[in-house]
Design an enzyme around this catalytic site. Structure first.
Site, PDB file in Angstrom:
ATOM      1  N   THR A  53       0.845  -1.308   0.012  1.00 27.56           N
ATOM      2  CA  THR A  53      -0.056   0.149  -0.104  1.00 27.56           C
ATOM      3  C   THR A  53       0.836   1.138  -0.136  1.00 27.56           C
ATOM      4  O   THR A  53       2.169   1.292   0.627  1.00 27.56           O
ATOM      5  CB  THR A  53      -0.839   0.010   1.185  1.00 27.56           C
ATOM      6  OG1 THR A  53      -1.567   1.179   1.560  1.00 27.56           O
ATOM      7  CG2 THR A  53      -0.095  -0.260   2.429  1.00 27.56           C
TER       8      THR A  53
ATOM      9  N   TYR B 101      -2.042  -0.702  11.238  1.00 26.94           N
ATOM     10  CA  TYR B 101      -1.875  -1.163   9.885  1.00 26.94           C
ATOM     11  C   TYR B 101      -0.823  -0.787   8.750  1.00 26.94           C
ATOM     12  O   TYR B 101      -0.107  -1.937   8.503  1.00 26.94           O
ATOM     13  CB  TYR B 101      -3.203  -0.826   9.181  1.00 26.94           C
ATOM     14  CG  TYR B 101      -3.472  -1.230   7.720  1.00 26.94           C
ATOM     15  CD1 TYR B 101      -3.260  -2.360   7.035  1.00 26.94           C
ATOM     16  CD2 TYR B 101      -3.379  -0.126   6.782  1.00 26.94           C
ATOM     17  CE1 TYR B 101      -3.549  -2.636   5.854  1.00 26.94           C
ATOM     18  CE2 TYR B 101      -3.156  -0.208   5.335  1.00 26.94           C
ATOM     19  CZ  TYR B 101      -3.372  -1.683   4.978  1.00 26.94           C
ATOM     20  OH  TYR B 101      -3.085  -1.852   3.637  1.00 26.94           O
TER      21      TYR B 101
ATOM     22  N   LYS C 150       2.396  -3.128   7.296  1.00 24.35           N
ATOM     23  CA  LYS C 150       2.620  -3.595   5.978  1.00 24.35           C
ATOM     24  C   LYS C 150       4.098  -3.299   5.557  1.00 24.35           C
ATOM     25  O   LYS C 150       4.670  -3.773   4.855  1.00 24.35           O
ATOM     26  CB  LYS C 150       1.636  -2.584   5.054  1.00 24.35           C
ATOM     27  CG  LYS C 150       0.056  -3.278   5.099  1.00 24.35           C
ATOM     28  CD  LYS C 150       0.083  -4.622   4.461  1.00 24.35           C
ATOM     29  CE  LYS C 150       0.284  -4.809   3.099  1.00 24.35           C
ATOM     30  NZ  LYS C 150      -0.292  -6.092   2.425  1.00 24.35           N
TER      31      LYS C 150
END
Ligand code: NAD
Ligand code: TDX
Length: 317
Positions: A120, A147, A151
């Site tokens: 992302t 989050y 990642k």
């Protein structure tokens, strides 16, 4: 070619499986998905018999090892993906996003299988609200949430495994996706659901935060361009140069759904809320010849609204 798609019952993964089966009949697809709250076999409806489904967790090393040994390429979508959940309960993000990726790359090194890591733009942190700066592959990592930091950690594991263990991996960092089969916790489906039930859409803060939207099929075509023409060890940024404030997105939805533009609730802001994301995908476009083609955001959003309204009337399975 045989591919293992992790997270293939989620939003982007299920669109990837659907598109792969439609456009590449020579590819055989195995899906590994734990069917968490975010995954559903109904996202793969109509595809029964055209792919193999394995219900299981990427943290299960023996299962991962045996599935990886049967394929040529892993495409790794499985993740805990929702920022708000990560702020309430970070642990599953550490487990799935970091340790789960570790299990997959260990197995890929062992069996000499290629690995594509779906990531992302949030790993780069955020950009000031005003200004024209965009993320490139050289932007330093600076994630803000549990989050995005999980990642970022997984991206760094992949890079280290490429250098130290010869993992044959590519990475893509994509901007915000929209389209069918997205979970109702995310901005666009959630707002459509609220408006459809006569409630005001709920914007965090003042709605000024900016996201860079790409249609999920453009993202997945980019993933295929990387699988087919990408260079091992490289990171590719994917985006459609389509920045909108959350307020603008909601106003388009209200227009499409025939409600006044001020039919909005502004609610408490997300803690640590990233201000703006923007992807510069020009290097990927120049190298791979990929380009997003689903350009008219308002039209694509109208199709998306129609799809969700249709789904609201369907029985869930
Ligand atoms: P999603 O939450 O809709 O789907 C995730 C899928 O992974 C679900 O089917 C879930 O059951 C499965 N899963 C979760 N934990 C698992 C585990 N431990 N083992 C096996 N399966 C598990 O997510 P999404 O929005 O489709 O995102 C897919 C990937 O794309 C993620 O890696 C995410 O970080 C990345 N990404 C998403 C966006 C976006 O806008 N949604 C943008 C850029 C990158
Ligand atoms: O009810 C809401 N109201 C609101 O104002 C929700 C759910 C969101 N928002 C705002 C927060 C964000 O600024 O809308 C924007 C988009 O929110 P999300 O849909 O939760 O996405 P975001 O946090 O931007 O992250 C998404 O894009 C990058 C995906 O969930 C990630 O998996 C992906 O990596």
């Amino acid at each position: 070619m045989r591919i293992l798609v992790t997270g293939g019952a989620g939003f982007i993964g299920s669109n990837f499986v659907r598109r792969t089966l439609e456009t590449r009949p020579d590819v055989s697809v195995v899906v590994l998905d734990a069917l968490t709250y975010a995954g559903s076999l109904s996202n793969l409806s109509g595809l029964l018999g055209k792919y193999e489904f394995v219900e299981g967790n990427i943290l299960n090393s023996a299962l991962v090892d045996s599935l990886v040994s049967r394929v040529d390429q892993v495409v790794h979508f499985a993740a805990e993906s929702h920022n708000d959940n990560s702020l309430k309960s970070p642990k599953p993000f550490i487990d799935t996003n970091i340790l789960g990726t570790y299990e997959l790359i260990q197995a890929c090194v062992k069996h000499d299988v290629k690995f594509h890591h779906i990531s992302t733009d949030e790993v780069f942190g955020d950009l000031p609200l005003s200004g024209s700066e965009k993320f490139t592959a050289e932007t330093p990592y600076n994630p803000s949430s549990p989050y995005s930091s999980s990642k970022a950690a997984s991206d760094l594991l992949v890079r280290a495994w490429v250098r130290s263990f010869g993992l044959k991996a590519t990475i893509s960092n994509c901007s915000n996706n929209f389209g069918p089969y997205q979970h109702e916790e995310k901005l666009i489906p959630r707002m459509i659901g609220l408006i459809a039930s006569g409630k005001k859409p709920e914007l965090y803060g003042n709605g000024a935060n900016v996201r860079d939207w790409i249609h999920v099929d453009d993202h997945n075509d980019g993933v295929w361009a990387i699988l087919e023409r990408g260079v091992v060890g490289r990171t590719y940024l994917l985006g459609a140069d389509n920045q909108r404030s959350n307020l603008e997105v909601v106003q388009v939805l209200l227009r499409i759904m025939g409600k006044p533009e001020d039919f909005i609730s502004f609610i408490e802001d997300r803690p640590g809320h990233d201000l703006r994301y923007a992807i510069d995908a020009s290097a990927t476009e120049a190298e791979l010849g990929w380009k997003p083609v689903r350009g008219n955001f308002e039209e694509r959003l109208a199709e998306t609204v129609e799809w969700y309204l249709g789904r609201l009337n369907l029985p869930k399975d």
